[in-house]
Scaffold this motif. Structure first.
Motif, PDB file in Angstrom:
ATOM      1  N   LEU A  77       0.581  -1.093   0.193  1.00  8.44           N
ATOM      2  CA  LEU A  77      -0.118  -0.118  -0.042  1.00  8.44           C
ATOM      3  C   LEU A  77       0.946   1.186   0.193  1.00  8.44           C
ATOM      4  O   LEU A  77       0.505   2.232  -0.612  1.00  8.44           O
ATOM      5  CB  LEU A  77      -0.904   0.096   1.549  1.00  8.44           C
ATOM      6  CG  LEU A  77      -2.081  -0.820   1.037  1.00  8.44           C
ATOM      7  CD1 LEU A  77      -2.677  -1.177   2.481  1.00  8.44           C
ATOM      8  CD2 LEU A  77      -3.211  -0.146   0.177  1.00  8.44           C
ATOM      9  N   ALA A  78       1.822   1.089   0.887  1.00  7.24           N
ATOM     10  CA  ALA A  78       2.860   2.459   0.905  1.00  7.24           C
ATOM     11  C   ALA A  78       3.528   2.682  -0.344  1.00  7.24           C
ATOM     12  O   ALA A  78       3.546   3.769  -1.084  1.00  7.24           O
ATOM     13  CB  ALA A  78       3.706   2.256   2.036  1.00  7.24           C
ATOM     14  N   LYS A  79       3.975   1.755  -1.120  1.00  7.91           N
ATOM     15  CA  LYS A  79       4.803   1.728  -2.266  1.00  7.91           C
ATOM     16  C   LYS A  79       3.748   1.952  -3.578  1.00  7.91           C
ATOM     17  O   LYS A  79       4.175   2.655  -4.475  1.00  7.91           O
ATOM     18  CB  LYS A  79       5.102   0.283  -2.589  1.00  7.91           C
ATOM     19  CG  LYS A  79       6.355  -0.090  -2.089  1.00  7.91           C
ATOM     20  CD  LYS A  79       7.469   1.031  -1.990  1.00  7.91           C
ATOM     21  CE  LYS A  79       8.771   0.857  -1.103  1.00  7.91           C
ATOM     22  NZ  LYS A  79       9.834   1.557  -1.154  1.00  7.91           N
ATOM     23  N   LEU A  80       2.389   1.999  -3.326  1.00  8.10           N
ATOM     24  CA  LEU A  80       1.457   2.421  -4.506  1.00  8.10           C
ATOM     25  C   LEU A  80       1.231   3.814  -4.028  1.00  8.10           C
ATOM     26  O   LEU A  80       0.304   4.532  -4.677  1.00  8.10           O
ATOM     27  CB  LEU A  80       0.233   1.447  -4.411  1.00  8.10           C
ATOM     28  CG  LEU A  80       0.568   0.101  -4.895  1.00  8.10           C
ATOM     29  CD1 LEU A  80      -0.624  -0.972  -4.847  1.00  8.10           C
ATOM     30  CD2 LEU A  80       0.683   0.336  -6.597  1.00  8.10           C
ATOM     31  N   GLY A  81       1.613   4.309  -2.896  1.00 11.45           N
ATOM     32  CA  GLY A  81       1.406   5.879  -2.692  1.00 11.45           C
ATOM     33  C   GLY A  81       0.386   6.178  -1.559  1.00 11.45           C
ATOM     34  O   GLY A  81       0.315   7.394  -1.514  1.00 11.45           O
ATOM     35  N   ALA A  82      -0.234   5.202  -1.063  1.00 11.96           N
ATOM     36  CA  ALA A  82      -0.998   5.535   0.052  1.00 11.96           C
ATOM     37  C   ALA A  82      -0.536   6.076   1.349  1.00 11.96           C
ATOM     38  O   ALA A  82       0.847   5.769   1.695  1.00 11.96           O
ATOM     39  CB  ALA A  82      -1.897   4.262   0.383  1.00 11.96           C
ATOM     40  N   LYS A  83      -1.397   6.683   2.183  1.00 12.30           N
ATOM     41  CA  LYS A  83      -0.973   7.057   3.263  1.00 12.30           C
ATOM     42  C   LYS A  83      -1.407   5.939   4.436  1.00 12.30           C
ATOM     43  O   LYS A  83      -2.698   5.342   4.273  1.00 12.30           O
ATOM     44  CB  LYS A  83      -1.687   8.400   3.671  1.00 12.30           C
ATOM     45  CG  LYS A  83      -1.377   9.407   2.967  1.00 12.30           C
ATOM     46  CD  LYS A  83      -2.185  10.683   3.399  1.00 12.30           C
ATOM     47  CE  LYS A  83      -2.060  11.939   2.464  1.00 12.30           C
ATOM     48  NZ  LYS A  83      -2.927  11.479   1.096  1.00 12.30           N
ATOM     49  N   PHE A 103       9.492   0.315   7.915  1.00 13.73           N
ATOM     50  CA  PHE A 103       8.058   0.813   7.721  1.00 13.73           C
ATOM     51  C   PHE A 103       8.260   2.578   7.697  1.00 13.73           C
ATOM     52  O   PHE A 103       7.784   3.256   6.974  1.00 13.73           O
ATOM     53  CB  PHE A 103       7.259   0.751   8.806  1.00 13.73           C
ATOM     54  CG  PHE A 103       6.482  -0.971   8.520  1.00 13.73           C
ATOM     55  CD1 PHE A 103       6.640  -1.486   7.315  1.00 13.73           C
ATOM     56  CD2 PHE A 103       5.852  -1.401   9.524  1.00 13.73           C
ATOM     57  CE1 PHE A 103       6.016  -2.479   6.790  1.00 13.73           C
ATOM     58  CE2 PHE A 103       5.214  -2.609   9.281  1.00 13.73           C
ATOM     59  CZ  PHE A 103       5.041  -3.117   8.123  1.00 13.73           C
ATOM     60  N   GLU A 104       9.355   2.948   8.646  1.00 19.23           N
ATOM     61  CA  GLU A 104       9.262   4.431   8.888  1.00 19.23           C
ATOM     62  C   GLU A 104       9.946   4.919   8.067  1.00 19.23           C
ATOM     63  O   GLU A 104       9.790   6.076   7.454  1.00 19.23           O
ATOM     64  CB  GLU A 104       9.969   4.696  10.239  1.00 19.23           C
ATOM     65  CG  GLU A 104       9.125   4.052  11.299  1.00 19.23           C
ATOM     66  CD  GLU A 104       9.931   4.449  12.942  1.00 19.23           C
ATOM     67  OE1 GLU A 104      11.093   4.572  12.759  1.00 19.23           O
ATOM     68  OE2 GLU A 104       9.245   4.485  13.855  1.00 19.23           O
ATOM     69  N   ALA A 105      10.949   4.213   7.096  1.00 20.86           N
ATOM     70  CA  ALA A 105      11.817   4.684   6.109  1.00 20.86           C
ATOM     71  C   ALA A 105      10.975   5.133   4.891  1.00 20.86           C
ATOM     72  O   ALA A 105      10.908   5.783   4.057  1.00 20.86           O
ATOM     73  CB  ALA A 105      12.856   3.815   5.628  1.00 20.86           C
ATOM     74  N   ALA A 106       9.748   4.156   4.924  1.00 15.80           N
ATOM     75  CA  ALA A 106       8.567   4.243   3.501  1.00 15.80           C
ATOM     76  C   ALA A 106       7.685   5.202   4.143  1.00 15.80           C
ATOM     77  O   ALA A 106       6.545   5.271   3.284  1.00 15.80           O
ATOM     78  CB  ALA A 106       8.156   2.740   3.609  1.00 15.80           C
TER      79      ALA A 106
END
Length: 346
Positions: A77-83, A103-106
């Motif tokens: 989800l993070a890599k697809l741009g979501a918050k 996680f925090e780096a992303a």
């Protein structure tokens, strides 16, 4: 052949709309509740056979750590741009620290990641070796996990955090790998959101009234209690799952056979089938289900229909299965892959 041509025509007609949905992925804010796992890949070169025992001695070369299990859904989800806000448990150990740091780096909010002092971070360590000028092969896998349920106090802390965030997110994703995070109080809190999406390996009935379930074929068979081996049993299974879960929508992922969609409307069920994309280029299906859930969730948050969201979930999966190991994709990769489908066909 005619069915494939018909689907291609439908895809071409929907192209502009699907590209527009991808452009809205970054607007979504998602709460993910999951069994968080760290996948470790330790590799080295084989030096010789040990004198202590008939085993290989490896000269360590490198160790790679990536999110696995429910953590892979978070990362996708993070890599697809979501918050993304993550809810789950880690141990008080280096593996938990590594997962939190990833996680925090992303840019993922880890406030809901609680530390359990009496449990290890679920970790799957794959040890691989190779001789000179040969490919690396997995030799053994070492798993670290607890079979005990989390303390009730931890369960209630997780549930309390979920309830505090419900009003601020567009959707809730439950990524249940059976490692103990998704207990009754946690599930009850998750279901208080009207857009709860469930990816669970078993026990779907515990999530009754969630909006959408995404079982793969073996999980669907386990849930309905019979083999799904032909179109008739597939349709029956979709209808039975809608009834069993009281869900609005069921998506059964079927590997190289694509996906089957079932939707309940006014007491009647509708069914669609989406063929697999790029089925000849499959290298590794590890974590592909998490990718489907991520893209599907963001599509729904962007205003997609169930069919549109499933097409984009299918597209995302077609990218990660061409990568080795647990993998993710991006919106830009999805746009490029989609354009290729339009230019070259399925």
């Amino acid at each position: 052949m005619a069915e494939s041509t018909c689907f291609q025509d439908t895809l071409n007609a929907a192209a502009e709309r699907l590209f527009a949905l991808l452009d809205r992925f970054h607007q979504a804010e998602i709460l993910v509740i999951g069994d968080l796992t760290l996948d470790e890949f330790l590799t080295g070169q084989v030096e010789r056979i040990s004198r202590e025992a008939p085993v290989l001695i490896l000269r360590h070369e490198h160790t790679r750590q990536i999110p696995g299990g429910g953590a892979n859904a978070v990362y996708n989800l993070a890599k697809l741009g979501a918050k993304v806000k993550v809810v789950g448990l880690v141990g008080k150990d280096p593996q938990g620290e590594a997962l939190r740091a990833i996680f925090e780096a992303a840019g993922i909010d880890t406030t809901g990641m609680l530390t359990a002092t009496d449990r290890p971070t679920v970790t799957k360590t794959r040890i691989g070796g190779h001789a000179r000028q040969s490919v690396t092969q997995q030799i053994v896998r070492v798993d670290r996990k607890s079979d005990q349920m989390p303390d009730l106090d931890l369960q209630m802390q997780l549930a309390e955090y979920i309830r505090s965030q419900i009003e601020d997110v567009d959707a809730v994703v439950c990524s249940d790998y059976g490692d103990g995070v998704l207990t009754a109080p946690v599930i009850e809190a998750a279901l208080s959101h009207k857009h709860t999406i469930v990816d669970a390996q078993k026990g779907l009935e515990r999530y009754r009234h969630a909006k959408l379930f995404t079982p793969n074929l073996p999980e669907a068979e386990q849930a309905v209690g019979y083999s799904i081996s032909e179109p008739q049993s597939l349709v029956r299974a979709g209808q039975d799952l809608l009834s069993k879960t009281a869900a609005e929508q069921i998506l059964i992922t079927r590997g190289d056979e694509g996906m089957s969609l079932f939707e309940s409307r006014d007491g009647e069920s509708e069914c669609w089938h989406i063929p697999a994309f790029n089925r000849t280029d499959v290298f590794d299906v590890t974590g592909a289900g998490d990718t489907v859930v991520a893209a599907l969730t963001l599509s729904k948050c962007a205003g997609a229909s169930f069919w549109e969201a499933s097409v984009l979930g299918n597209l995302a999966a077609s990218i990660v299965v061409r990568k080795f190991g647990t993998a993710t994709t991006t919106v830009e990769e999805m746009k490029e892959a989609f354009q290729t489908l339009l230019d070259e066909g399925i």
